[in-house]
Design a protein around this motif. Structure first.
Motif, PDB file in Angstrom:
ATOM      1  N   SER A   1      46.421  53.444  58.511  1.00 44.24           N
ATOM      2  CA  SER A   1      45.579  54.040  57.470  1.00 44.24           C
ATOM      3  C   SER A   1      44.779  52.941  56.783  1.00 44.24           C
ATOM      4  O   SER A   1      45.356  51.946  56.306  1.00 44.24           O
ATOM      5  N   GLY A   2      43.447  53.127  56.744  1.00 42.96           N
ATOM      6  CA  GLY A   2      42.610  52.167  56.045  1.00 42.96           C
ATOM      7  C   GLY A   2      42.924  52.105  54.565  1.00 42.96           C
ATOM      8  O   GLY A   2      42.907  51.025  53.954  1.00 42.96           O
ATOM      9  N   ASP A   3      43.226  53.262  53.955  1.00 44.41           N
ATOM     10  CA  ASP A   3      43.533  53.272  52.532  1.00 44.41           C
ATOM     11  C   ASP A   3      44.855  52.555  52.252  1.00 44.41           C
ATOM     12  O   ASP A   3      45.006  51.904  51.213  1.00 44.41           O
ATOM     13  N   ALA A   4      45.804  52.647  53.185  1.00 48.65           N
ATOM     14  CA  ALA A   4      47.065  51.926  53.023  1.00 48.65           C
ATOM     15  C   ALA A   4      46.831  50.418  53.072  1.00 48.65           C
ATOM     16  O   ALA A   4      47.476  49.656  52.340  1.00 48.65           O
ATOM     17  N   ILE A   5      45.903  49.978  53.917  1.00 48.61           N
ATOM     18  CA  ILE A   5      45.565  48.556  53.970  1.00 48.61           C
ATOM     19  C   ILE A   5      44.980  48.104  52.636  1.00 48.61           C
ATOM     20  O   ILE A   5      45.289  47.020  52.129  1.00 48.61           O
ATOM     21  N   ARG A   6      44.128  48.938  52.036  1.00 44.24           N
ATOM     22  CA  ARG A   6      43.555  48.614  50.721  1.00 44.24           C
ATOM     23  C   ARG A   6      44.659  48.417  49.684  1.00 44.24           C
ATOM     24  O   ARG A   6      44.653  47.438  48.922  1.00 44.24           O
ATOM     25  N   VAL A   7      45.620  49.355  49.659  1.00 41.64           N
ATOM     26  CA  VAL A   7      46.721  49.267  48.696  1.00 41.64           C
ATOM     27  C   VAL A   7      47.541  48.011  48.951  1.00 41.64           C
ATOM     28  O   VAL A   7      47.962  47.315  48.009  1.00 41.64           O
ATOM     29  N   ALA A   8      47.763  47.680  50.233  1.00 37.29           N
ATOM     30  CA  ALA A   8      48.530  46.480  50.570  1.00 37.29           C
ATOM     31  C   ALA A   8      47.799  45.219  50.130  1.00 37.29           C
ATOM     32  O   ALA A   8      48.421  44.258  49.651  1.00 37.29           O
ATOM     33  N   ALA A   9      46.476  45.218  50.280  1.00 38.57           N
ATOM     34  CA  ALA A   9      45.692  44.055  49.846  1.00 38.57           C
ATOM     35  C   ALA A   9      45.767  43.892  48.331  1.00 38.57           C
ATOM     36  O   ALA A   9      45.932  42.776  47.824  1.00 38.57           O
ATOM     37  N   VAL A  10      45.661  44.991  47.599  1.00 37.03           N
ATOM     38  CA  VAL A  10      45.768  44.943  46.137  1.00 37.03           C
ATOM     39  C   VAL A  10      47.141  44.405  45.727  1.00 37.03           C
ATOM     40  O   VAL A  10      47.270  43.653  44.745  1.00 37.03           O
ATOM     41  N   ALA A  11      48.170  44.751  46.501  1.00 38.64           N
ATOM     42  CA  ALA A  11      49.530  44.305  46.188  1.00 38.64           C
ATOM     43  C   ALA A  11      49.782  42.853  46.570  1.00 38.64           C
ATOM     44  O   ALA A  11      50.872  42.323  46.316  1.00 38.64           O
ATOM     45  N   GLY A  12      48.788  42.196  47.193  1.00 39.20           N
ATOM     46  CA  GLY A  12      48.925  40.780  47.512  1.00 39.20           C
ATOM     47  C   GLY A  12      49.588  40.481  48.836  1.00 39.20           C
ATOM     48  O   GLY A  12      50.067  39.363  49.050  1.00 39.20           O
ATOM     49  N   LEU A  13      49.605  41.455  49.761  1.00 35.00           N
ATOM     50  CA  LEU A  13      50.276  41.227  51.042  1.00 35.00           C
ATOM     51  C   LEU A  13      49.457  40.381  52.000  1.00 35.00           C
ATOM     52  O   LEU A  13      49.993  39.845  52.968  1.00 35.00           O
ATOM     53  N   GLY A  14      48.137  40.300  51.802  1.00 39.60           N
ATOM     54  CA  GLY A  14      47.328  39.509  52.718  1.00 39.60           C
ATOM     55  C   GLY A  14      45.857  39.798  52.575  1.00 39.60           C
ATOM     56  O   GLY A  14      45.408  40.381  51.579  1.00 39.60           O
ATOM     57  N   ILE A  15      45.080  39.396  53.603  1.00 38.23           N
ATOM     58  CA  ILE A  15      43.634  39.599  53.631  1.00 38.23           C
ATOM     59  C   ILE A  15      43.327  40.799  54.515  1.00 38.23           C
ATOM     60  O   ILE A  15      43.876  40.939  55.614  1.00 38.23           O
ATOM     61  N   ALA A  16      42.442  41.671  54.035  1.00 34.97           N
ATOM     62  CA  ALA A  16      42.116  42.905  54.745  1.00 34.97           C
ATOM     63  C   ALA A  16      40.671  42.895  55.211  1.00 34.97           C
ATOM     64  O   ALA A  16      39.788  42.367  54.530  1.00 34.97           O
ATOM     65  N   LEU A  17      40.421  43.479  56.375  1.00 34.67           N
ATOM     66  CA  LEU A  17      39.066  43.723  56.884  1.00 34.67           C
ATOM     67  C   LEU A  17      38.800  45.209  56.704  1.00 34.67           C
ATOM     68  O   LEU A  17      39.399  46.040  57.394  1.00 34.67           O
ATOM     69  N   LEU A  18      37.921  45.567  55.756  1.00 34.98           N
ATOM     70  CA  LEU A  18      37.735  46.958  55.380  1.00 34.98           C
ATOM     71  C   LEU A  18      36.261  47.290  55.155  1.00 34.98           C
ATOM     72  O   LEU A  18      35.465  46.411  54.801  1.00 34.98           O
ATOM     73  N   PRO A  19      35.894  48.587  55.298  1.00 34.93           N
ATOM     74  CA  PRO A  19      34.545  49.016  54.919  1.00 34.93           C
ATOM     75  C   PRO A  19      34.381  48.933  53.407  1.00 34.93           C
ATOM     76  O   PRO A  19      35.332  49.149  52.647  1.00 34.93           O
ATOM     77  N   SER A  20      33.164  48.654  52.967  1.00 33.23           N
ATOM     78  CA  SER A  20      32.917  48.437  51.537  1.00 33.23           C
ATOM     79  C   SER A  20      33.217  49.668  50.692  1.00 33.23           C
ATOM     80  O   SER A  20      33.653  49.540  49.540  1.00 33.23           O
ATOM     81  N   PHE A  21      33.036  50.889  51.246  1.00 34.46           N
ATOM     82  CA  PHE A  21      33.235  52.083  50.425  1.00 34.46           C
ATOM     83  C   PHE A  21      34.689  52.256  49.992  1.00 34.46           C
ATOM     84  O   PHE A  21      34.973  52.885  48.984  1.00 34.46           O
ATOM     85  N   ILE A  22      35.629  51.706  50.750  1.00 34.47           N
ATOM     86  CA  ILE A  22      37.042  51.845  50.405  1.00 34.47           C
ATOM     87  C   ILE A  22      37.410  50.983  49.191  1.00 34.47           C
ATOM     88  O   ILE A  22      38.277  51.344  48.392  1.00 34.47           O
ATOM     89  N   VAL A  23      36.735  49.842  49.050  1.00 33.59           N
ATOM     90  CA  VAL A  23      37.174  48.856  48.057  1.00 33.59           C
ATOM     91  C   VAL A  23      36.276  48.793  46.820  1.00 33.59           C
ATOM     92  O   VAL A  23      36.490  47.946  45.952  1.00 33.59           O
ATOM     93  N   GLU A  24      35.272  49.659  46.720  1.00 31.64           N
ATOM     94  CA  GLU A  24      34.305  49.588  45.615  1.00 31.64           C
ATOM     95  C   GLU A  24      34.995  49.553  44.248  1.00 31.64           C
ATOM     96  O   GLU A  24      34.693  48.704  43.398  1.00 31.64           O
ATOM     97  N   MET A  25      35.911  50.480  44.019  1.00 32.47           N
ATOM     98  CA  MET A  25      36.561  50.576  42.714  1.00 32.47           C
ATOM     99  C   MET A  25      37.427  49.344  42.447  1.00 32.47           C
ATOM    100  O   MET A  25      37.440  48.813  41.328  1.00 32.47           O
ATOM    101  N   ASP A  26      38.132  48.866  43.456  1.00 40.65           N
ATOM    102  CA  ASP A  26      38.998  47.704  43.266  1.00 40.65           C
ATOM    103  C   ASP A  26      38.183  46.436  43.027  1.00 40.65           C
ATOM    104  O   ASP A  26      38.617  45.539  42.293  1.00 40.65           O
ATOM    105  N   LEU A  27      37.009  46.345  43.626  1.00 35.28           N
ATOM    106  CA  LEU A  27      36.126  45.205  43.356  1.00 35.28           C
ATOM    107  C   LEU A  27      35.629  45.251  41.917  1.00 35.28           C
ATOM    108  O   LEU A  27      35.583  44.230  41.222  1.00 35.28           O
ATOM    109  N   ASN A  28      35.264  46.458  41.472  1.00 32.40           N
ATOM    110  CA  ASN A  28      34.742  46.607  40.105  1.00 32.40           C
ATOM    111  C   ASN A  28      35.789  46.283  39.043  1.00 32.40           C
ATOM    112  O   ASN A  28      35.459  45.809  37.957  1.00 32.40           O
ATOM    113  N   THR A  29      37.060  46.565  39.346  1.00 37.07           N
ATOM    114  CA  THR A  29      38.125  46.326  38.367  1.00 37.07           C
ATOM    115  C   THR A  29      38.778  44.953  38.542  1.00 37.07           C
ATOM    116  O   THR A  29      39.687  44.607  37.780  1.00 37.07           O
ATOM    117  N   GLY A  30      38.325  44.199  39.537  1.00 35.62           N
ATOM    118  CA  GLY A  30      38.876  42.862  39.740  1.00 35.62           C
ATOM    119  C   GLY A  30      40.187  42.815  40.485  1.00 35.62           C
ATOM    120  O   GLY A  30      40.800  41.751  40.604  1.00 35.62           O
TER     121      GLY A  30
END
Length: 309
Positions: free
Chosen positions: A238-267
């Protein structure tokens, strides 16, 4: 001779009663003879007799009957799906001949990639349903490949590689930028990679399970394709699961920009190597290769495409 040749190409005539199909569909959707009869202007007894004649004609039982409930048999489920499609095709043909305005009706069943569905499809649904008061939607959020015909879906919206099966038609409706993302906490602990080559020393969050390749194919610093391998700390389907894992500090993710827009905006996430890892991924609309695309599916695809622009 010519007329006989044409006749040979025509489908074999059927004595199936269209009115009986409407009664059957109404009973299936209401879950009872009483409800089905009321929807078609019949008594319970008349609806039950019409269904019995239909089952006799087909030579199968369409419903399991108990004193408490009515449920479709396996054959009934398949016949219901095809009957709904047939009745909708007939309604659209009648409307087209009368040159009346076509409006989406019935139920649109969608399967969409989770991240794209939440960020792009759901916001569009509000507009679509407002303009289609006779329509309902059912949406399945999954990144797995779905057999649309077998599982009864009208349309799939998929990010990335699309099916090449001749049973389906595929359209590119959008493109998304791919990038590398990680949490500030991960980068503070593990260091910020200065080049694509440095990624071999980092934990990469991989999309795909089992025998799926773990390598990333990215545009290299010299413009040539670069294959990035190295650590594979965790893998997901799941791409969204990868996003959550990246936010949790598990590693570096390769993702489409639309998935991470909100997390980029909130830092919660920051982009890694923004100048060295630019690439695009296509978003596809996929639907069964029928002769006539249903009005509900066609209107949805056209409207979504306009909203994305």
């Amino acid at each position: 001779m010519q007329s006989r040749d044409i006749a040979k190409r025509l489908p074999v005539a059927s004595d199936l009663d269209i009115g009986a199909l409407r009664i059957f569909v109404a009973i299936a959707e209401a879950g009872s003879f009483v409800g089905g009869g009321k929807a078609t202007g019949l008594t319970r007894s008349a609806a039950g007799k019409a269904l019995a004649r239909l089952e006799s004609y087909l030579g199968v039982r369409l419903f399991h009957r108990t004193t408490r409930r009515l449920s479709l048999t396996t054959e009934g489920h398949e016949f219901y799906r095809r009957s709904v499609q047939l009745l909708e095709d007939i309604a659209e043909a009648e409307a087209s001949i009368r040159q009346s305005q076509l409006r989406p009706r019935g139920t649109l069943r969608l399967t969409v990639s989770e991240g794209y569905g939440k960020s792009k499809v759901i916001p569009y649904l509000a507009t679509y349903l407002e303009n289609a008061p006779d329509l309902a939607v059912e949406v399945s959020f999954t990144d797995r490949l779905v057999d649309l015909v077998e599982e009864g879906f009208d349309l799939a919206i998929r990010v990335g590689l699309a099916t090449s099966n001749g049973q389906y038609i595929t359209q590119v409706i959008d493109r998304a930028r791919l990038g590398l993302y990680a949490s500030p906490q991960y980068l503070h602990k593990q260091g910020v990679p200065a080049s694509l080559a440095d990624l071999v020393h980092h934990q990469r969050l991989i999309y795909g399970l089992g025998a799926t390749s773990t390598a990333w194919n990215l545009p290299g610093e010299d413009g040539e394709p670069a294959i990035v391998a190295g650590g594979t700390h965790a893998r997901f389907d799941s791409g969204d699961a990868i996003r959550v894992a990246a936010v949790a500090g598990l590693g570096i993710a390769l993702l489409p920009s639309f998935i991470v827009e909100m997390d980029l905006n909130t830092g919660k996430l920051v982009e890694v190597l923004p100048e060295n890892a630019k690439s695009e991924i296509a978003v596809h609309a996929i639907y069964p290769s029928r002769r006539h695309l249903s009005i509900r599916t066609r209107c949805f695809i056209e409207g979504l495409r306009r909203s994305l622009r």
